[in-house]
Design a protein around this motif. Structure first.
Motif, mmCIF file in Angstrom:
data_model
loop_
_atom_site.group_PDB
_atom_site.id
_atom_site.type_symbol
_atom_site.label_atom_id
_atom_site.label_comp_id
_atom_site.label_asym_id
_atom_site.label_seq_id
_atom_site.Cartn_x
_atom_site.Cartn_y
_atom_site.Cartn_z
ATOM 1 N N GLN A 120 33.340 45.218 36.801
ATOM 2 C CA GLN A 120 34.742 45.565 36.692
ATOM 3 C C GLN A 120 34.875 47.089 36.647
ATOM 4 O O GLN A 120 33.888 47.818 36.653
ATOM 5 C CB GLN A 120 35.361 44.941 35.443
ATOM 6 C CG GLN A 120 34.694 45.367 34.145
ATOM 7 C CD GLN A 120 35.312 44.697 32.928
ATOM 8 O OE1 GLN A 120 36.313 43.997 33.007
ATOM 9 N NE2 GLN A 120 34.703 44.897 31.785
ATOM 10 N N VAL A 171 39.664 48.511 33.380
ATOM 11 C CA VAL A 171 40.820 47.745 32.920
ATOM 12 C C VAL A 171 40.334 46.545 32.118
ATOM 13 O O VAL A 171 39.534 45.746 32.597
ATOM 14 C CB VAL A 171 41.691 47.276 34.106
ATOM 15 C CG1 VAL A 171 42.924 46.543 33.601
ATOM 16 C CG2 VAL A 171 42.095 48.460 34.972
ATOM 17 N N ARG A 200 43.953 44.524 38.035
ATOM 18 C CA ARG A 200 42.546 44.435 37.655
ATOM 19 C C ARG A 200 41.817 43.590 38.699
ATOM 20 O O ARG A 200 42.234 42.471 39.006
ATOM 21 C CB ARG A 200 42.396 43.800 36.271
ATOM 22 C CG ARG A 200 40.955 43.626 35.797
ATOM 23 C CD ARG A 200 40.934 43.154 34.338
ATOM 24 N NE ARG A 200 39.577 42.994 33.848
ATOM 25 C CZ ARG A 200 38.917 41.827 33.816
ATOM 26 N NH1 ARG A 200 39.521 40.718 34.239
ATOM 27 N NH2 ARG A 200 37.677 41.759 33.382
ATOM 28 N N THR A 214 37.900 42.157 39.739
ATOM 29 C CA THR A 214 36.519 41.991 39.292
ATOM 30 C C THR A 214 35.705 41.296 40.370
ATOM 31 O O THR A 214 36.234 40.508 41.167
ATOM 32 C CB THR A 214 36.430 41.171 37.992
ATOM 33 O OG1 THR A 214 36.894 39.823 38.236
ATOM 34 C CG2 THR A 214 37.275 41.790 36.895
#
Length: 346
Positions: free
Chosen positions: A230, A233, A286, A288
């Motif tokens: 990630q 965030v 966000r 990931t």
């Protein structure tokens, strides 16, 4: 494309539609947050086998697997340039024009590659979850690389390099877990021989009211290990002690390691599968990158006989990984329900 109504397409919504509003008992914030952080383990850089790791690192990884089922690793040996490139490409994919993504869109959960939205298998609540996602098979590389997205133009090379690096890291970590259990360091490699790696890029746009929904609900993974990358965030939470959600603090270039249910079965419960969820936020997107390292479908999931003693009798029957995935899907990725499906009744 219109049928799927991706959250990342068009303007940011100003309200949370009813289809995303979870029942009160499933919403975030029902359990108090813990200030206890998940472990951060310094692997000392480089690659190699567990023989290169000192005993303290092996013990830290084993202890983290027992206590949390989740930890972060730093100085793991994956080049920073590759981490930056795979993140940039993953984020860039969701920013592509609609016509460049349309060919990947589907509401068929069994299609790969697939670009979709909301829930994949968590459908019992009848609600959607606040995310878009791209899922694809990426290992063995030679078998799947022709299916990797062509845009952004650097994405294919980034996926290839990142897949090779993360599989090597997962193997290294499993060797250390094996040594921590007193097993041969190659104990888990038979399970991985021929197994796949799937990439899941989760994209969580800003949510108008994060208290009403989740990016992903509480669940445990079907992989033996999940490696998650990630940026800065927050969003990932791990359940600790059955009652406290621990927020995972983003660390620069760290890899989050999440132990999956097969590892709990393989270790007769000595390593715990991490239950985790994803919360949303109102201001920042966000993204990931999750790499799911899985056994081969015909792999026999069973603990080593050396882990079965009078004090720790065998807890679960043997089964194939294919049987496990069916049971896990039927349980909607619930850890306790899946464990109960294979528990030896006494």
């Amino acid at each position: 494309m219109e049928k799927l109504k991706l959250l990342s397409t068009g303007t940011n919504p100003q309200t949370v539609k009813e289809s995303y509003v979870l029942p009160p008992e499933l919403r975030p914030g029902n359990l108090k947050n813990s200030c206890k952080p998940i472990p951060v383990i310094d692997l000392g850089g480089g690659g190699g086998s567990s023989g290169d790791a000192d005993e303290s690192i092996i013990n830290q990884i084993y202890d983290a697997g027992r206590g949390f089922g989740c930890f972060q690793v730093v100085n793991h040996g994956i080049p920073e340039g590759l981490l930056d490139e795979i993140r940039r490409c993953a984020e860039g994919f969701f920013g592509l024009p609609v016509e460049d993504k349309a060919g990947y869109c589907s509401d068929d959960p069994n299609r790969l590659p697939i670009l979709s939205t909301g829930a994949a298998v968590y459908r019992s609540s009848g609600k959607s979850y606040w995310r878009d996602f791209l899922r694809l098979s990426c290992y063995p590389v030679e078998e799947f690389m022709h299916l990797y997205p062509e845009k952004p133009p650097e994405f294919r090379d980034a996926i290839t390099g990142y897949t090779v690096e993360t599989r090597a890291l997962a193997t290294r970590i499993l060797r250390m877990i094996g040594k921590g259990l007193g097993l041969d360091e190659n104990h888990f490699e038979g399970a991985l021989e021929g197994g796949q790696i799937r990439m899941l890029v989760n994209h969580y746009p800003p949510c108008p009211d994060p208290s009403l929904t989740l990016g992903l609900p509480r669940h445990a993974d079907s992989s033996i290990l999940t490696l998650l990358l990630q940026r800065d965030v927050r969003g990932l939470q791990v359940l600790h002690g059955g009652s406290e959600w621990v927020e995972v603090e983003p660390l620069p270039n760290a890899i989050i390691v999440i132990c999956g249910l097969p590892l709990e079965f393989f270790t007769n419960g000595l390593v715990r599968a991490a239950e985790h969820q994803v919360v949303t936020n109102a201001s920042t997107t966000r993204t990931t990158i999750n790499m799911f390292v899985t056994p081969r479908r015909e792999c026999l999931v069973a603990p080593s006989e050396s882990l079965i003693t009078d004090g720790t009798p065998r807890s679960y029957r043997s089964f194939s990984y294919a049987e496990f995935t069916e049971a896990h899907a039927a349980a909607e990725h619930d850890r306790r329900k899946t464990l109960d499906a294979f528990a030896i009744k006494r």
